[in-house]
Motif scaffolding. Sequence first.
Motif, mmCIF file in Angstrom:
data_model
loop_
_atom_site.group_PDB
_atom_site.id
_atom_site.type_symbol
_atom_site.label_atom_id
_atom_site.label_comp_id
_atom_site.label_asym_id
_atom_site.label_seq_id
_atom_site.Cartn_x
_atom_site.Cartn_y
_atom_site.Cartn_z
ATOM 1 N N GLU A 80 43.088 41.136 34.443
ATOM 2 C CA GLU A 80 42.343 40.654 35.608
ATOM 3 C C GLU A 80 41.016 41.381 35.755
ATOM 4 N N PHE A 81 39.987 40.634 36.185
ATOM 5 C CA PHE A 81 38.663 41.190 36.412
ATOM 6 C C PHE A 81 38.180 40.787 37.805
ATOM 7 N N PRO A 82 37.331 41.616 38.441
ATOM 8 C CA PRO A 82 36.849 41.291 39.787
ATOM 9 C C PRO A 82 35.844 40.160 39.822
ATOM 10 N N GLY A 83 35.227 39.838 38.675
ATOM 11 C CA GLY A 83 34.238 38.770 38.633
ATOM 12 C C GLY A 83 33.898 38.387 37.208
ATOM 13 N N GLY A 84 33.138 37.306 37.067
ATOM 14 C CA GLY A 84 32.763 36.815 35.762
ATOM 15 C C GLY A 84 31.935 37.782 34.930
ATOM 16 N N PRO A 85 30.947 38.465 35.519
ATOM 17 C CA PRO A 85 30.152 39.404 34.724
ATOM 18 C C PRO A 85 30.996 40.491 34.077
ATOM 19 N N GLN A 86 31.948 41.037 34.836
ATOM 20 C CA GLN A 86 32.807 42.077 34.287
ATOM 21 C C GLN A 86 33.718 41.522 33.187
ATOM 22 N N LEU A 87 34.179 40.288 33.376
ATOM 23 C CA LEU A 87 35.031 39.654 32.367
ATOM 24 C C LEU A 87 34.277 39.464 31.053
ATOM 25 N N LEU A 88 33.044 38.974 31.139
ATOM 26 C CA LEU A 88 32.292 38.719 29.916
ATOM 27 C C LEU A 88 31.769 39.994 29.266
ATOM 28 N N GLU A 89 31.641 41.046 30.044
ATOM 29 C CA GLU A 89 31.323 42.344 29.438
ATOM 30 C C GLU A 89 32.473 42.780 28.533
ATOM 31 N N ALA A 90 33.700 42.530 28.994
ATOM 32 C CA ALA A 90 34.876 42.843 28.178
ATOM 33 C C ALA A 90 34.918 41.982 26.928
ATOM 34 N N LEU A 91 34.548 40.715 27.048
ATOM 35 C CA LEU A 91 34.506 39.840 25.881
ATOM 36 C C LEU A 91 33.448 40.321 24.893
ATOM 37 N N ASN A 92 32.341 40.796 25.424
ATOM 38 C CA ASN A 92 31.239 41.264 24.575
ATOM 39 C C ASN A 92 31.646 42.466 23.725
#
Length: 338
Positions: free
Chosen positions: A87-99
């Motif tokens: 789980e992530f608090p928002g989309g930016p944090q999620l895509l940082e993890a994908l990056n």
Amino acid sequence: MLRRKRSGRPGFAIIAFLSLSLALAACGAEAGKGGAETESASGGKSSGADVTVRIGYQKYGTINILKADGALDRKLEESGVKVEWTEFPGGPQLLEALNVGSIDIGHTGEAPPIFAQAAGAPLVYLAHEPASPASEGILVPKDSDIQSVADLKGRTVVLNKGSNVHYLLVKLLEKAGVDYQDIDVKYLPPADARAAFEKGSVDAWVIWDPFLAAAQTATGARLLADGTDVVSNHEFYLASRPFAEKHPDIIETLLEEANNIDTWAKDNPTELAEMLSPQLGIDVESLELAAKRRTYGVQQIDEKLVEAQQQIADTFFALGLIPKEIDIQDAILNQGSE
């Protein structure tokens, strides 16, 4: 346990379209390799055996509903594929993890993939949900003297940087004739932003559902404006390009199950809210409000959608919010495949 009727293979056109794109991309990626097996991002084989797919999710959205329902886990396990959820608090944090390679698949709104692409993330768009402009908005305290978006000039506004609501604020200010530089924008994730909002440390909060609905229900906050007639507010399914090209079968299954759960959720907002409430820690009333004002149904990425994303990217670059110009076509799955 959630009980819902399975709807067979809904969204066949999009699944067929995506399968063709994935197959083309995979062929390009495998050209010249003599048919050797390919390792997945998590160390598994491309055939699906012993693969672990790492999925990032937020507090609300179709992927979140998929996790709660468990159907995707069960379906993938039939092919020997394990699922890890983060789980992530928002989309930016999620895509940082994908990056950085921590997850393989996730979902966000329109703005996060633009910031991520500008940062060099190897992401690709898989599909999207229909527009839900009423699912995000600007809140002010119920006793605030702010009566219009124009009144935000000189005020402090808080939001999650790089999220969908970032673009919503830009467009609402533009419509009201207020320069972006004429407001004081503070960046905080949803939980911290709500705390600042309730303490009176900021004048307005730009936020999305279910946080929007929860704040309205709990605090009586007044909705200054939402995205209606201003933005689309799509939810996107995204993946790292290497994973998507190696595992078209997993991507196909995920989108098929997403469309299945969407069909059910659209017709059962109350049951959906009751299912999600204990997992999200948000009351049923707020979740039902959020469920009733969003839209459902997995749709393919078409040229119109690409153009809309490009407009957002160009707007962010013009405002200096991203460091360089980007081409959304570079993040389309079959781009450059043979």
